[in-house]
Design a protein around this motif. Structure first.
Motif, mmCIF file in Angstrom:
data_model
loop_
_atom_site.group_PDB
_atom_site.id
_atom_site.type_symbol
_atom_site.label_atom_id
_atom_site.label_comp_id
_atom_site.label_asym_id
_atom_site.label_seq_id
_atom_site.Cartn_x
_atom_site.Cartn_y
_atom_site.Cartn_z
ATOM 1 N N GLY A 150 0.836 -0.853 0.080
ATOM 2 C CA GLY A 150 0.131 0.042 0.071
ATOM 3 C C GLY A 150 0.605 0.985 -0.151
ATOM 4 O O GLY A 150 0.896 2.270 -1.049
ATOM 5 N N LEU A 151 1.692 1.329 0.782
ATOM 6 C CA LEU A 151 2.676 2.105 0.705
ATOM 7 C C LEU A 151 3.830 2.953 -0.402
ATOM 8 O O LEU A 151 3.580 3.577 -0.819
ATOM 9 C CB LEU A 151 3.830 2.448 2.099
ATOM 10 N N LEU A 152 4.002 1.241 -1.015
ATOM 11 C CA LEU A 152 4.440 1.668 -2.390
ATOM 12 C C LEU A 152 4.225 2.306 -3.458
ATOM 13 O O LEU A 152 4.072 2.935 -4.155
ATOM 14 C CB LEU A 152 4.962 0.134 -2.970
ATOM 15 N N ALA A 153 2.414 1.604 -3.690
ATOM 16 C CA ALA A 153 2.038 2.555 -4.543
ATOM 17 C C ALA A 153 1.381 3.458 -3.979
ATOM 18 O O ALA A 153 1.879 4.527 -5.278
ATOM 19 C CB ALA A 153 0.557 1.264 -4.473
ATOM 20 N N ASP A 154 1.251 4.111 -2.993
ATOM 21 C CA ASP A 154 0.962 5.318 -2.919
ATOM 22 C C ASP A 154 2.562 6.715 -3.294
ATOM 23 O O ASP A 154 2.297 7.403 -3.463
ATOM 24 C CB ASP A 154 0.521 5.668 -1.321
ATOM 25 N N ALA A 155 3.657 5.822 -2.746
ATOM 26 C CA ALA A 155 4.820 6.820 -3.416
ATOM 27 C C ALA A 155 5.068 6.529 -4.901
ATOM 28 O O ALA A 155 4.853 7.801 -5.387
ATOM 29 C CB ALA A 155 5.888 6.053 -2.962
#
Lengths: 229, 229
Positions: A150-155
DNA sequence: CCACCATGTGAACCGCGATTCACCATGAGC
DNA sequence: GCTCATGGTGAATCGCGGTTCACATGGTGG
């Protein structure tokens, strides 16, 4: 433990201890034994002793040793996830929610906590465990991974990271951290690589690079600035 | 005794060469059992059956089960290292000794071979084993790491990679590959992430990034070879 | 031809640790 | 007060798998 026949009341004050709490004592004892001696040292006997109860008492509260440990692992892993989530929240706090930092923060916390409780980390990460317990481990590994995905996708969406297979990167990150830790964490680790702090900061660098984030500050290859080895 | 599926284990030549000592048959049988059922399934009984000898015969040739497996692991790990080294040599072969490629090539081979023999890879990488055998595993992990460390240092010296803690990067790379593989490699993996090929190429991307190499193509790398599987 | 050594055999042995079970306390309800 | 129910006890049991050992067997040298 004195073995007086019929002297049930002497080891621990029975009334003082809530009935319901024997179960909790067993859980706590199990966790504590694992923290100290790893899963391998967590025999039913050891746990019973640590909990101050008899061997068989364990089976009044849990169907089997494995069932007990499923609960223990769930509990401990849950704490880890909570800590990682909290670390992510923390990042936004100071006004500048750097998306890359939101990826790195939970990894850092993960590593930091592992180094703080190595035996436990070893048990959680890599030690041989019951098949039943192993499933919990796998389950939580997936949780870690999903968190990172999730965090990677956000970034990536924010343009802070290049497009990539987030699932794979997440797995690689968890693996990188895990492996880099397993060494220092496993029995009789040599301090060859330096202090924990240097390990942590180095780990942060590798992880940052692995995500494809540009090097700190300038988005240029650091060419020719001092070298360290 | 009928615990083993009869057909599978018979792969080992039973009475081809009597002179080909029983010892070798035991080694081959042990390897084959591990390849099929993992270390956990490699009981003395299973090995004996696979080798077509009696239980106790094993002890005519090895001091213990662990000793046998030390030899098996040494053998198997040695092959892996050889394959990785060969892959590195291969890179220089076509006239273009790209230092980054020399780092990625052995990782690629490692991953590829692991995917080809998943149970064996699992046993080599992560499965619970005897303490004695575990030391061999550690020993070879270090070998893998050292191999990478050298290649990384070369690449850094050549200016193809930014300065970094090569030891840590190496550990992280091994870990990243290991973890990304452990999923697909461990019992009952879902093919959720796609084919092996996509896994391999994704893995290559992550590893490349983790080393700090610049993204493919744009810079000054000699040729624009479009794709390389 | 026989003693002998190397090798093979597989049932018995053994240690380990999880699990069970016959037997007690204690407190609640009758 | 008597009787269950609940929770506790710890020695006995059990299954598992590595290891041992008393007993073949077959080839070799004396």
């Amino acid at each position: 433990m004195s073995a007086l026949p019929g002297g049930a009341a002497e080891a621990v004050p029975l009334r003082a201890v809530d009935v319901a709490s024997t179960r909790d004592r067993l859980l706590a004892a199990a966790r504590s034994v694992v923290e100290e001696h790893g899963y391998g040292g967590a025999s039913v006997a050891a746990i019973s002793v640590a909990a101050g109860v008899a061997n068989g008492t364990l089976y009044r509260h849990f169907g089997s040793k494995a069932e007990l440990f499923v609960e223990v692992f769930r509990d401990v892993c849950g704490r880890e996830v909570d800590a990682m989530r909290a670390a992510v929240e923390q990042v936004g706090q100071d006004g500048r929610p750097d998306p890359v930092e939101r990826v790195l923060a939970p990894l850092d916390v993960f590593a930091r906590r592992a180094l703080q409780n190595r035996t436990l980390a070893w048990a959680l990460l890599a030690e041989p465990v019951d098949a039943l317990v192993d499933e919990v481990r796998l389950e939580y590994r997936r949780t870690y991974r999903d968190l990172l995905v999730g965090l990677l996708a956000d970034a990536v969406d924010a343009g802070a990271l290049p497009p990539q297979d987030a699932g794979l990167t997440a797995a690689a990150l968890v693996g990188a951290v895990g492996e880099a830790l397993v060494g220092p964490v496993s029995p009789r680790a040599e301090p060859a690589s330096g202090t924990d702090d240097s390990l942590l900061s180095g780990l942060r660098d590798v992880c940052r690079r692995a995500t494809g984030a540009p090097p700190r500050g300038p988005d240029r290859l650091p060419q020719g600035d001092g070298d360290r080895r």
